[in-house]
Scaffold this motif. Structure first.
Motif, PDB file in Angstrom:
ATOM      1  N   SER A 106      25.488 141.156  62.994  1.00 16.85           N
ATOM      2  CA  SER A 106      24.713 141.287  61.735  1.00 16.85           C
ATOM      3  C   SER A 106      25.153 142.367  60.978  1.00 16.85           C
ATOM      4  N   LYS A 107      24.732 143.054  59.634  1.00 23.50           N
ATOM      5  CA  LYS A 107      24.858 144.136  59.228  1.00 23.50           C
ATOM      6  C   LYS A 107      24.820 145.458  59.977  1.00 23.50           C
ATOM      7  N   GLU A 108      23.825 145.517  60.696  1.00 24.84           N
ATOM      8  CA  GLU A 108      23.887 146.766  61.505  1.00 24.84           C
ATOM      9  C   GLU A 108      24.545 146.981  62.614  1.00 24.84           C
ATOM     10  N   GLY A 109      25.504 145.841  62.745  1.00 22.60           N
ATOM     11  CA  GLY A 109      26.546 146.102  63.919  1.00 22.60           C
ATOM     12  C   GLY A 109      25.766 145.575  65.405  1.00 22.60           C
ATOM     13  N   VAL A 110      24.570 144.951  65.047  1.00 21.46           N
ATOM     14  CA  VAL A 110      23.887 144.328  66.314  1.00 21.46           C
ATOM     15  C   VAL A 110      24.362 142.833  66.408  1.00 21.46           C
ATOM     16  N   ASN A 111      24.905 142.564  67.681  1.00 22.02           N
ATOM     17  CA  ASN A 111      25.329 141.057  67.983  1.00 22.02           C
ATOM     18  C   ASN A 111      24.312 140.383  68.598  1.00 22.02           C
ATOM     19  N   VAL A 112      24.089 138.980  67.930  1.00 20.44           N
ATOM     20  CA  VAL A 112      23.395 138.203  68.463  1.00 20.44           C
ATOM     21  C   VAL A 112      24.152 137.377  69.393  1.00 20.44           C
TER      22      VAL A 112
END
Length: 100
Positions: A4-10
């Motif tokens: 995602s944009k925030e650097g969070v990986n799902v």
């Protein structure tokens, strides 16, 4: 794996999504770990087709940990062997220098 944009990986594992933030520059390491875990899960499922959910995940994790322990032990043995070779080489060089 979706970033995602925030650097969070799902990450989706066994049908569950997990949001994981990898340290900067470690995104590929996380992706590689996810691939390794999914591969271990698939292998464990082939070997134990009746396992599901947490039991499958725990057995796959234990198998990965077992491999890690084995690699760590082999690494320590190899390091010791290399250190012995270096010590023997230093000893030969020291003797040669002493003879000059």
């Amino acid at each position: 794996m979706i970033i995602s944009k925030e650097g969070v990986n799902v990450v989706s594992i066994l049908g569950n999504d997990y949001s994981i933030k990898a340290p900067e520059g470690q995104e590929q390491a996380l992706a590689d770990a996810v691939i390794m875990l999914k591969s271990a899960l698939a292998e464990t499922k082939r070997n134990y087709p009746t396992l599901i959910g947490d039991r499958l995940l725990v057995l796959a994790a234990l198998n990965l940990c077992s491999k890690q322990v084995e690699l760590k032990q082999r690494h320590a043995e190899e390091l010791e062997r290399c250190q012995q070779q270096v010590s023997a080489t230093v000893e030969v060089i020291s003797k040669a220098i002493g003879q000059v």
